[in-house]
Design a protein around this motif. Structure first.
Motif, short mmCIF file in Angstrom:
data_model
loop_
_atom_site.label_atom_id
_atom_site.label_comp_id
_atom_site.label_asym_id
_atom_site.label_seq_id
_atom_site.Cartn_x
_atom_site.Cartn_y
_atom_site.Cartn_z
N ARG A 1 0.83 -1.21 0.00
CA ARG A 1 0.00 0.00 0.00
C ARG A 1 0.86 1.26 0.00
O ARG A 1 0.59 2.21 -0.74
N SER A 2 1.90 1.28 0.81
CA SER A 2 2.75 2.48 0.88
C SER A 2 3.52 2.70 -0.42
O SER A 2 3.84 3.84 -0.77
N ALA A 3 3.82 1.62 -1.14
CA ALA A 3 4.55 1.72 -2.41
C ALA A 3 3.63 1.98 -3.60
O ALA A 3 4.11 2.17 -4.72
N GLY A 4 2.33 1.93 -3.36
CA GLY A 4 1.39 2.20 -4.44
C GLY A 4 1.14 1.04 -5.37
O GLY A 4 0.68 1.22 -6.50
N GLY B 1 11.70 -0.56 -16.36
CA GLY B 1 11.59 0.86 -16.06
C GLY B 1 12.12 1.77 -17.16
O GLY B 1 11.61 2.86 -17.36
N SER B 2 13.14 1.33 -17.88
CA SER B 2 13.72 2.15 -18.94
C SER B 2 14.12 1.28 -20.11
O SER B 2 14.20 0.05 -19.99
N GLN B 3 14.39 1.91 -21.23
CA GLN B 3 14.73 1.16 -22.44
C GLN B 3 16.00 0.33 -22.26
O GLN B 3 16.17 -0.70 -22.90
N HIS B 4 16.89 0.78 -21.40
CA HIS B 4 18.15 0.07 -21.20
C HIS B 4 18.26 -0.43 -19.76
O HIS B 4 19.36 -0.57 -19.22
N GLY B 5 17.12 -0.73 -19.16
CA GLY B 5 17.09 -1.14 -17.76
C GLY B 5 17.02 -2.64 -17.57
O GLY B 5 16.56 -3.10 -16.53
N GLY B 6 17.46 -3.41 -18.57
CA GLY B 6 17.47 -4.86 -18.42
C GLY B 6 16.36 -5.58 -19.14
O GLY B 6 16.08 -6.74 -18.86
N GLY C 1 8.71 3.37 -17.52
CA GLY C 1 9.24 4.65 -17.05
C GLY C 1 9.77 4.52 -15.65
O GLY C 1 9.34 3.65 -14.88
N ALA C 2 10.67 5.39 -15.28
CA ALA C 2 11.32 5.30 -13.97
C ALA C 2 10.32 5.40 -12.82
O ALA C 2 10.49 4.79 -11.77
N ASP C 3 9.25 6.18 -13.04
CA ASP C 3 8.24 6.33 -11.99
C ASP C 3 6.99 5.50 -12.25
O ASP C 3 5.99 5.62 -11.54
N GLY C 4 7.02 4.64 -13.28
CA GLY C 4 5.89 3.78 -13.60
C GLY C 4 4.73 4.48 -14.28
O GLY C 4 3.66 3.91 -14.43
N SER C 5 4.95 5.72 -14.72
CA SER C 5 3.84 6.50 -15.27
C SER C 5 3.50 6.14 -16.71
O SER C 5 2.39 6.43 -17.18
N LEU C 6 4.45 5.55 -17.44
CA LEU C 6 4.15 5.14 -18.81
C LEU C 6 3.28 3.90 -18.81
O LEU C 6 3.42 3.02 -17.95
#
Length: 206
Positions: free
Chosen positions: A49-52, A115-120, A168-173
């Motif tokens: 819950r705290s992490a959304g 999270g990102s295009q080059h994030g694994g 996206g880094a913040d999960g918004s995409l």
């Protein structure tokens, strides 16, 4: 009927969205039934819950369930370039299936969120293939006959190793139309191969 399992773990809903698209693709193949299941959560509720983390009421699978399917598609977010611990823990509990060769010859595919295009993105797909090959499963990726993955317009996931999305880094995409089309393509691809494999097994038995 060809039985397909879509098995996933999702924190923020991106992998769940891909799982639903994978199911749509598999169901487009005549004679296919699909079950969508998730692996059990290991993060305490208060932390979720705290992490959304998004609530998810999808039924939870047991490792033994995998033996009941002709093809399985595994979905996971990327954790430092590898599959999420929840998915790894699930697979680590399948030693009995491995010992009985219960998964040998079944078709498998993997899809992921990063999270990102080059994030694994590619690393998680490729490394997730390793335990599946130990089980004796046959790996199906996302072939280039899905032309969407060659597009250079915008940010989207998907590789020859499996469908995917960039959160996206913040999960918004959110998954793009191309991402979801790739997942549908992979779902149908795995279902078609599983149907051929199952048909061949029936002919051999006859």
């Amino acid at each position: 009927m060809t039985r397909i399992l879509i098995l996933y773990y999702s924190s923020y809903g991106h992998v769940r969205d891909l799982a639903r698209a994978e199911a749509e693709g598999a169901l487009s193949v005549p004679g296919t039934t699909v079950d969508i299941r998730r692996v059990a959560e290991t993060v305490p509720g208060a932390v979720r819950r705290s992490a959304g983390y998004v609530p998810d009421m999808t039924p939870v699978a047991a490792p033994a369930d995998m033996a009941n399917y002709d093809g399985i598609l595994f979905g996971t977010p990327t954790r430092f370039g590898m599959m999420a611990a929840q998915m790894k823990q699930f697979l680590d509990q399948a030693g009995g299936l491995w010992a009985r060769n219960s998964l040998v010859g079944k078709v498998a595919g993997v899809f992921a969120s990063t999270g990102s295009q080059h994030g694994g993105h590619e690393a998680v797909l490729l490394s997730a293939h390793i335990p599946l090959m130990h089980f004796g499963m046959l790996i199906a990726g996302l072939p280039y006959s899905f032309a969407g993955q060659t597009s250079a317009e915008g940010i989207h996931g998907g590789t020859p190793y499996g469908a995917g999305t960039i959160a996206g880094a913040d999960g918004s995409l959110q998954p793009t139309a191309t991402d979801l089309d790739g997942a549908r393509f992979q779902g149908a691809h795995v279902a078609r191969i599983a149907a051929r494999m199952a048909s061949g097994a029936v002919e051999e038995a006859a």
